[in-house]
Design a protein around this motif. Structure first.
Motif, PDB file in Angstrom:
ATOM      1  N   HIS A  75      68.234  40.263  19.987  1.00  0.00           N
ATOM      2  CA  HIS A  75      67.237  40.011  18.944  1.00  0.00           C
ATOM      3  C   HIS A  75      67.918  39.798  17.600  1.00  0.00           C
ATOM      4  N   TYR A  76      67.303  38.941  16.816  1.00  0.00           N
ATOM      5  CA  TYR A  76      67.778  38.586  15.480  1.00  0.00           C
ATOM      6  C   TYR A  76      66.563  38.113  14.684  1.00  0.00           C
ATOM      7  N   GLY A 103      64.155  36.592  19.346  1.00  0.00           N
ATOM      8  CA  GLY A 103      65.489  36.503  19.910  1.00  0.00           C
ATOM      9  C   GLY A 103      65.526  35.620  21.127  1.00  0.00           C
TER      10      GLY A 103
END
Length: 186
Positions: free
Chosen positions: A92-93, A152
């Motif tokens: 995830h980002y 993400g």
């Protein structure tokens, strides 16, 4: 004396090799198409990427709730669990947590990038300060909304990636006199 059979004898002509090869190619092609279709269906059923799930376990305003001149300031904390139901990792980002009051954003925080292993759950705690939130005179309860967004990609079979995004919104009721959380609903 030669006796002839009562019915005519069929003339057997051998098949040409080109017709036999062509029929074999059609059978092989049909088998390969069936095999590839079966593998694709099994792949889709077993390795289909699913979105992660977010469950919010608690919302708090831990101390520091102060008011004056029709505004309040406080620290907002949210505790959540993010579960990855897939077999491979979820990276995830660009994930965020925001607090909305009266249609406008009053608090915001980026969630640091990370990775959640396949079939695992990651527990997260996020806190940020909210300054000068306008409140109605006379006290009472205030309703705010928190939105947690996880964005993400999920790896599939270690080679392919699939982009995912999941959002969890919660309504939070707060007592405006002392900052106690009356309740929250997600």
């Amino acid at each position: 004396m030669a006796v002839s059979p009562p019915w005519p004898q069929p003339h057997h002509q051998p098949r040409s090799p080109s017709k036999t090869n062509l029929a074999s190619c059609f059978v092989a092609a049909a088998f390969l198409i069936l095999l590839i279709s079966t593998v694709a269906i099994v792949f889709f059923i077993l390795f289909r990427p699913r979105d992660p799930t977010i469950s919010v376990s608690a919302v708090q305003l831990p101390g520091g709730f102060s008011g004056g001149n029709g505004t309040v300031s406080f620290t907002f904390s949210q505790y959540a669990a993010v579960r990855n139901p897939n077999r491979d990792a979820f990276s995830h980002y660009d994930s965020t947590l925001q607090l909305v009051y009266g249609g406008s954003q009053v608090g915001f925080m980026f969630i640091p990038a990370g990775e959640i292993g396949g079939g695992r759950t990651q527990y997260m705690a996020a806190s940020f300060a909210v300054d000068k939130l306008p409140m109605a005179a006379g006290g009472g309860s205030v309703e705010m909304e928190s939105k947690m967004r996880m964005k993400g990609r999920i790896r599939v079979l270690r080679f392919f990636t699939h982009p995912v995004e999941t959002v969890k919104g919660c309504r939070v009721g707060v007592e405006s006199r002392d900052g106690s959380v009356i309740g929250f609903r997600c």
